[in-house]
Design an enzyme around this catalytic site. Structure first.
Site, short mmCIF file in Angstrom:
data_model
loop_
_atom_site.label_atom_id
_atom_site.label_comp_id
_atom_site.label_asym_id
_atom_site.label_seq_id
_atom_site.Cartn_x
_atom_site.Cartn_y
_atom_site.Cartn_z
NE ARG A 41 -9.86 6.51 4.47
CZ ARG A 41 -8.48 5.71 4.68
NH1 ARG A 41 -7.28 5.46 3.92
NH2 ARG A 41 -8.99 4.64 4.96
N GLY A 95 0.83 -1.11 4.41
CA GLY A 95 1.54 -0.39 4.26
C GLY A 95 2.16 0.31 5.19
CG HIS A 96 1.85 3.01 9.55
ND1 HIS A 96 2.29 4.26 9.00
CD2 HIS A 96 1.94 2.81 10.66
CE1 HIS A 96 1.89 4.81 10.15
NE2 HIS A 96 2.37 4.05 11.48
CD GLU A 131 -7.21 -1.24 0.67
OE1 GLU A 131 -6.61 -2.43 1.32
OE2 GLU A 131 -6.77 -0.57 1.50
CG HIS A 166 -8.22 3.61 1.89
ND1 HIS A 166 -8.23 1.83 2.01
CD2 HIS A 166 -9.30 3.61 1.20
CE1 HIS A 166 -9.72 2.57 3.03
NE2 HIS A 166 -10.05 3.34 2.04
CG HIS A 200 -4.12 9.77 1.96
ND1 HIS A 200 -5.17 8.54 0.80
CD2 HIS A 200 -4.47 9.38 3.69
CE1 HIS A 200 -5.41 8.21 1.95
NE2 HIS A 200 -5.34 8.48 3.12
CB THR A 252 -6.12 4.50 9.31
OG1 THR A 252 -5.68 3.99 8.35
CG2 THR A 252 -6.73 4.18 11.02
CG ASN A 285 -1.88 1.27 1.31
OD1 ASN A 285 -1.20 2.05 1.10
ND2 ASN A 285 -3.34 0.72 1.77
CG HIS A 303 -5.76 -1.85 9.09
ND1 HIS A 303 -6.36 -0.65 8.75
CD2 HIS A 303 -5.58 -1.09 11.09
CE1 HIS A 303 -6.25 0.46 9.43
NE2 HIS A 303 -5.56 -0.11 10.90
CG ASP A 304 -2.22 -1.48 12.97
OD1 ASP A 304 -2.33 -0.28 11.53
OD2 ASP A 304 -2.82 -1.74 13.87
#
Length: 237
Positions: free
Chosen positions: A45, A213-214, A70, A43, A50, A100, A7, A190-191
């Protein structure tokens, strides 16, 4: 092997902070694929804080692995996805002001809406996935919508992992087993990080893809992008 989709939202966040084009998200997408990633995830938004909608179009010609977009299927998002025709669209019930992703779909409550959206995407040969909390009933509900896959929302697992990984993983295993029984593919995200990804992959039967991603971008600040991608690939074997 479970596929790694990177991501690249955080790259766009960094770019936007200065208002220029550094780092360049298109070049970064090229690079992560060259380094071994098997997919690129974005993703966008509605506020485009971003990844911008234009980025989604700009990335289409350069993503030669799997392109995963996404987002919440508002009309603008649906129109964009139908024009780009990525490999996969992952439906996420984001609130407009969400920092998020913070929850999965209620596939029972929103069955009719999801079914309609998914039907349109599948008619255009776009693989579909629904972002879900680790709840077996929601997996069963996902089947009724006609989705190809689910994406398990793994924040709770990541939070509990260091406290008791065997308890943390149980609902995810149950959901994966049910999805496998129903013929629904299993993704996750996610995470997830270098600390927990190997354990998660080893415990989840039939895990097809993880979107990261993060953590990956944060780890890359210290270890380098190419090195980190290959570290993930080794843990996903």
């Amino acid at each position: 092997m479970t596929k790694l989709s990177v991501n690249i939202n955080k790259i766009a966040t960094l770019r936007n902070s200065r208002g220029g084009d550094m780092p360049n998200v298109v070049q970064f997408a090229k690079d992560v694929q060259e380094f071994g990633a098997q997919g690129v995830t974005i993703h966008p938004r509605p506020d485009e804080r971003h990844i911008r909608y234009q980025d989604a179009y700009d990335l289409k010609p350069v993503v030669y692995t799997e392109y995963n977009i996404e987002g919440n299927p508002i009309s603008k998002f649906v129109d964009m996805v139908l024009k780009i025709k990525p490999t996969q669209v992952t439906l996420v019930p984001d609130a407009v002001d969400a920092i998020t992703s913070n929850a999965g779909w209620d596939t029972i409550k929103h069955k009719d809406f999801l079914t309609e959206v998914i039907k349109e995407f599948k008619q255009n040969n776009i693989r579909t996935s629904i972002f879900l909390d680790p709840d077996v009933k929601q997996v069963e509900g996902a089947l009724a919508t006609g989705t190809d896959r689910i994406e398990l929302y793994t924040e709770a697992f990541a939070h509990e992992y260091s406290l008791d990984n065997t308890e943390a993983i149980k609902p995810y295993v149950a959901c994966a087993i049910k999805a496998n029984e129903l013929g629904v593919g299993v993704n996750a995200g996610h995470d997830l990080s270098l600390d927990n990804i190997k354990f998660f992959k080893e415990q989840i039967p039939g895990l097809l893809e993880v979107s990261i991603g993060h953590a990956l971008i944060s780890e890359s600040l210290y270890l380098g992008v190419e090195n980190v991608i290959n570290m993930y690939l080794n843990k996903l074997k």
